[in-house]
Structure formats: structure tokens, C-alpha cells
Design a protein around this motif. Sequence first.
Motif, PDB file in Angstrom:
ATOM      1  N   CYS A  36     -15.237  24.902 -28.834  1.00  0.00           N
ATOM      2  CA  CYS A  36     -15.491  26.117 -28.554  1.00  0.00           C
ATOM      3  C   CYS A  36     -14.753  26.763 -27.144  1.00  0.00           C
ATOM      4  CB  CYS A  36     -16.897  26.872 -28.322  1.00  0.00           C
ATOM      5  SG  CYS A  36     -17.696  26.759 -29.933  1.00  0.00           S
ATOM      6  N   THR A  37     -14.716  26.021 -26.314  1.00  0.00           N
ATOM      7  CA  THR A  37     -14.202  26.396 -24.998  1.00  0.00           C
ATOM      8  C   THR A  37     -12.759  25.621 -24.916  1.00  0.00           C
ATOM      9  OG1 THR A  37     -15.212  24.357 -24.033  1.00  0.00           O
ATOM     10  CG2 THR A  37     -16.335  26.315 -24.123  1.00  0.00           C
ATOM     11  N   ARG A  38     -12.109  25.105 -25.895  1.00  0.00           N
ATOM     12  CA  ARG A  38     -10.788  24.355 -25.697  1.00  0.00           C
ATOM     13  C   ARG A  38      -9.876  25.455 -25.178  1.00  0.00           C
ATOM     14  NH1 ARG A  38      -6.941  22.536 -30.400  1.00  0.00           N
ATOM     15  NH2 ARG A  38      -8.180  24.095 -31.479  1.00  0.00           N
ATOM     16  N   PHE A  39      -9.732  26.615 -25.570  1.00  0.00           N
ATOM     17  CA  PHE A  39      -8.719  27.369 -25.060  1.00  0.00           C
ATOM     18  C   PHE A  39      -8.720  28.162 -23.926  1.00  0.00           C
ATOM     19  CE2 PHE A  39      -7.804  26.826 -29.845  1.00  0.00           C
ATOM     20  CZ  PHE A  39      -6.648  26.292 -29.692  1.00  0.00           C
ATOM     21  N   ALA A  40     -10.111  28.712 -23.634  1.00  0.00           N
ATOM     22  CA  ALA A  40     -10.735  29.445 -22.613  1.00  0.00           C
ATOM     23  C   ALA A  40     -10.721  28.521 -21.453  1.00  0.00           C
ATOM     24  CB  ALA A  40     -12.019  29.895 -22.770  1.00  0.00           C
ATOM     25  N   PHE A  41     -11.343  27.433 -21.476  1.00  0.00           N
ATOM     26  CA  PHE A  41     -11.619  26.465 -20.102  1.00  0.00           C
ATOM     27  C   PHE A  41     -10.964  25.184 -20.250  1.00  0.00           C
ATOM     28  CE2 PHE A  41     -15.070  29.358 -20.632  1.00  0.00           C
ATOM     29  CZ  PHE A  41     -15.197  30.037 -19.253  1.00  0.00           C
ATOM     30  N   GLY A  42     -10.702  24.751 -21.554  1.00  0.00           N
ATOM     31  CA  GLY A  42     -10.145  23.233 -21.811  1.00  0.00           C
ATOM     32  C   GLY A  42     -11.142  22.463 -21.687  1.00  0.00           C
ATOM     33  N   ARG A  43     -12.343  22.645 -21.562  1.00  0.00           N
ATOM     34  CA  ARG A  43     -13.480  21.755 -21.454  1.00  0.00           C
ATOM     35  C   ARG A  43     -14.734  22.100 -21.597  1.00  0.00           C
ATOM     36  NH1 ARG A  43     -16.291  22.264 -16.585  1.00  0.00           N
ATOM     37  NH2 ARG A  43     -15.558  23.533 -15.097  1.00  0.00           N
ATOM     38  N   ALA A  44     -15.812  21.484 -21.979  1.00  0.00           N
ATOM     39  CA  ALA A  44     -17.148  21.949 -21.994  1.00  0.00           C
ATOM     40  C   ALA A  44     -17.859  22.507 -20.707  1.00  0.00           C
ATOM     41  CB  ALA A  44     -18.118  21.031 -22.726  1.00  0.00           C
ATOM     42  N   LEU A  45     -18.471  23.574 -20.375  1.00  0.00           N
ATOM     43  CA  LEU A  45     -18.979  23.765 -19.345  1.00  0.00           C
ATOM     44  C   LEU A  45     -20.600  23.201 -19.340  1.00  0.00           C
ATOM     45  CD1 LEU A  45     -18.241  27.673 -18.857  1.00  0.00           C
ATOM     46  CD2 LEU A  45     -16.948  25.524 -18.278  1.00  0.00           C
ATOM     47  N   ALA A  46     -21.001  22.660 -17.995  1.00  0.00           N
ATOM     48  CA  ALA A  46     -22.360  22.512 -17.726  1.00  0.00           C
ATOM     49  C   ALA A  46     -23.309  23.606 -17.709  1.00  0.00           C
ATOM     50  CB  ALA A  46     -22.351  21.660 -16.160  1.00  0.00           C
ATOM     51  N   GLU A  47     -24.563  23.440 -17.965  1.00  0.00           N
ATOM     52  CA  GLU A  47     -25.651  24.572 -17.891  1.00  0.00           C
ATOM     53  C   GLU A  47     -25.331  25.572 -16.758  1.00  0.00           C
ATOM     54  OE1 GLU A  47     -29.393  23.054 -17.912  1.00  0.00           O
ATOM     55  OE2 GLU A  47     -29.374  22.465 -20.065  1.00  0.00           O
ATOM     56  N   VAL A 135      -1.395  30.873 -27.541  1.00  0.00           N
ATOM     57  CA  VAL A 135      -0.541  30.876 -28.893  1.00  0.00           C
ATOM     58  C   VAL A 135      -0.847  29.721 -29.898  1.00  0.00           C
ATOM     59  CG1 VAL A 135       1.753  31.853 -27.610  1.00  0.00           C
ATOM     60  CG2 VAL A 135       1.235  29.346 -27.942  1.00  0.00           C
ATOM     61  N   GLN A 136      -1.772  28.762 -29.381  1.00  0.00           N
ATOM     62  CA  GLN A 136      -2.302  27.664 -30.256  1.00  0.00           C
ATOM     63  C   GLN A 136      -3.709  28.043 -30.774  1.00  0.00           C
ATOM     64  OE1 GLN A 136      -1.970  24.288 -27.778  1.00  0.00           O
ATOM     65  NE2 GLN A 136       0.267  24.022 -28.505  1.00  0.00           N
ATOM     66  N   ASN A 137      -4.109  29.256 -30.220  1.00  0.00           N
ATOM     67  CA  ASN A 137      -5.629  29.537 -30.734  1.00  0.00           C
ATOM     68  C   ASN A 137      -5.611  30.138 -32.066  1.00  0.00           C
ATOM     69  OD1 ASN A 137      -8.107  30.378 -31.059  1.00  0.00           O
ATOM     70  ND2 ASN A 137      -8.651  30.883 -28.868  1.00  0.00           N
ATOM     71  N   LEU A 138      -5.348  29.383 -33.211  1.00  0.00           N
ATOM     72  CA  LEU A 138      -5.123  30.158 -34.345  1.00  0.00           C
ATOM     73  C   LEU A 138      -6.257  31.034 -34.935  1.00  0.00           C
ATOM     74  CD1 LEU A 138      -3.095  27.356 -36.046  1.00  0.00           C
ATOM     75  CD2 LEU A 138      -2.299  29.295 -34.657  1.00  0.00           C
ATOM     76  N   ALA A 139      -7.479  30.475 -34.665  1.00  0.00           N
ATOM     77  CA  ALA A 139      -8.522  31.226 -35.164  1.00  0.00           C
ATOM     78  C   ALA A 139      -8.664  32.531 -34.560  1.00  0.00           C
ATOM     79  CB  ALA A 139      -9.919  30.429 -34.779  1.00  0.00           C
ATOM     80  N   SER A 140      -8.400  32.711 -33.125  1.00  0.00           N
ATOM     81  CA  SER A 140      -8.544  34.038 -32.442  1.00  0.00           C
ATOM     82  C   SER A 140      -7.233  34.774 -33.163  1.00  0.00           C
ATOM     83  CB  SER A 140      -8.520  33.680 -30.998  1.00  0.00           C
ATOM     84  OG  SER A 140      -9.693  33.822 -30.575  1.00  0.00           O
ATOM     85  N   ILE A 141      -6.245  34.251 -33.060  1.00  0.00           N
ATOM     86  CA  ILE A 141      -5.041  35.126 -33.636  1.00  0.00           C
ATOM     87  C   ILE A 141      -5.355  35.546 -35.147  1.00  0.00           C
ATOM     88  CG2 ILE A 141      -2.592  35.007 -34.671  1.00  0.00           C
ATOM     89  CD1 ILE A 141      -2.157  32.717 -32.376  1.00  0.00           C
ATOM     90  N   LYS A 142      -6.153  35.012 -36.025  1.00  0.00           N
ATOM     91  CA  LYS A 142      -6.497  35.412 -37.223  1.00  0.00           C
ATOM     92  C   LYS A 142      -7.557  36.607 -37.438  1.00  0.00           C
ATOM     93  CE  LYS A 142      -8.879  33.690 -41.403  1.00  0.00           C
ATOM     94  NZ  LYS A 142      -9.446  32.634 -42.342  1.00  0.00           N
ATOM     95  N   VAL A 143      -8.510  36.468 -36.054  1.00  0.00           N
ATOM     96  CA  VAL A 143      -9.697  37.695 -35.988  1.00  0.00           C
ATOM     97  C   VAL A 143      -8.585  39.007 -35.591  1.00  0.00           C
ATOM     98  CG1 VAL A 143     -11.236  38.462 -34.401  1.00  0.00           C
ATOM     99  CG2 VAL A 143     -11.338  36.099 -35.457  1.00  0.00           C
ATOM    100  N   ALA A 144      -7.754  38.524 -34.387  1.00  0.00           N
ATOM    101  CA  ALA A 144      -6.788  39.714 -34.184  1.00  0.00           C
ATOM    102  C   ALA A 144      -6.130  40.430 -35.222  1.00  0.00           C
ATOM    103  CB  ALA A 144      -5.752  39.163 -32.841  1.00  0.00           C
ATOM    104  N   LYS A 145      -5.478  39.631 -36.088  1.00  0.00           N
ATOM    105  CA  LYS A 145      -4.873  40.265 -37.298  1.00  0.00           C
ATOM    106  C   LYS A 145      -5.809  41.116 -38.102  1.00  0.00           C
ATOM    107  CE  LYS A 145      -0.925  37.080 -37.414  1.00  0.00           C
ATOM    108  NZ  LYS A 145      -0.187  35.996 -38.350  1.00  0.00           N
ATOM    109  N   ALA A 146      -7.160  40.570 -38.287  1.00  0.00           N
ATOM    110  CA  ALA A 146      -8.064  41.077 -38.883  1.00  0.00           C
ATOM    111  C   ALA A 146      -8.610  42.197 -38.583  1.00  0.00           C
ATOM    112  CB  ALA A 146      -9.279  40.045 -39.465  1.00  0.00           C
ATOM    113  N   VAL A 147      -8.584  42.591 -37.652  1.00  0.00           N
ATOM    114  CA  VAL A 147      -8.838  43.686 -36.853  1.00  0.00           C
ATOM    115  C   VAL A 147      -7.653  44.875 -36.747  1.00  0.00           C
ATOM    116  CG1 VAL A 147     -11.041  42.857 -35.735  1.00  0.00           C
ATOM    117  CG2 VAL A 147      -9.035  42.959 -34.246  1.00  0.00           C
ATOM    118  N   GLY A 148      -6.510  44.373 -37.163  1.00  0.00           N
ATOM    119  CA  GLY A 148      -5.281  45.487 -37.119  1.00  0.00           C
ATOM    120  C   GLY A 148      -4.560  45.102 -35.880  1.00  0.00           C
TER     121      GLY A 148
END
Length: 173
Positions: A36-47, A135-148
Motif C-alpha cells: 500500500c505504501t510502496r509509491f507514497a513512502f517506499g516502505r511500511a510505516l510504524a504505528e 508513473v509506475q503506480n498503475l492502480a492510481s493511474i487507473k483510478v484517475a482515468k476512471a474519474v475522468g
Amino acid sequence: MTVPVPHSIINARISLRQFVADDWRALHEHYSDPECTRFAFGRALAEGESWRAMASMVGHWQLRGFGPYAVVEQASAAVVGTVGLWFPNDWPEPEIKWALLRKAWGKGFAVEAAKAVQSVAIAHFGRPPISLIGVQNLASIKVAKAVGATLGREILFRGNPCHIDRHPHSPAQ
């Protein structure tokens, strides 16, 4: 004069509302997942980092008068992620951001919430916002296209190639 951003938006399947103290636990499910955090942070976050991420979204509302919402699935009353307006001081323009827990992926929540936020953004800013997406976040690019949203240009942001996707002038249907 800009139209104020509502503190909540409610529809049949989801509600968007400001964060409350206990929401960090649900968000930590997202922020502690390396996929989930691969593109935003590049790693998992601690609590503590998850709590601070949520606190920054709460603070964004205080400083800007708008910000990301907690996305709540109406059927379960569970927080399934965050969608909303985001404009840190180093961002190129105000954006619509989204980040959902993995168990909420593929259910249409991000698209539904982003469409609701498009109307709010256009009324508040007087123009459509962007979404800044790696540019590698294909799932978010798909959401962007779905909302126009359409690709405006590519930029290097914090050392990473990103799309600036422009949302439509009229909210997507």
C-alpha cells in the motif's frame, strides 16, 4: 470568494468525514502494508508514523481549510482509507489524493469518493485540481482515468517521475 469545503460528504455506500482520534488504527492497516505504501513512502510505516500521517491530514484542514477525508464504508461503519484534497507546501497544485486499505481495493470506493471530491474541489478552487501520481503506480493511474482525469504532463517530483493528471471541469458521472 471561494466556496467552503464541507467537513463531510455522505452517499449510499460511503461517507467522507474528518478524522477522529481512533481512526489511526484503521489507517495503520494501510500504512503498515508495504504494498500500500510502496509509491507514497517506499516502505511500511510504524504505528507512531501512521498516527503522525493521520495527524498531518487533520492539521492540513486547520492550515488550509480543506484536506483529506476518512472514507467510511456505510455498511460496516469501518474506515477503509482516505480520499480528499491535499496541498502541502511543496506540491505543484492542489490535488485529490486517495489511499485505501488493501481489503478495500477493487470495490470502487476510491472512484466513488474521488468523484464526490471533484465537485467540492471545483467549487472551492474555481478550477479542477490535479492528482500527482508516480508513473509506475498503475492502480492510481487507473483510478484517475476512471474519474475522468487526463494526463497533463510528466514531472520529476522528489526525484521520482510522476504524472500530473488533471481532473475534468465537470465532475465525472
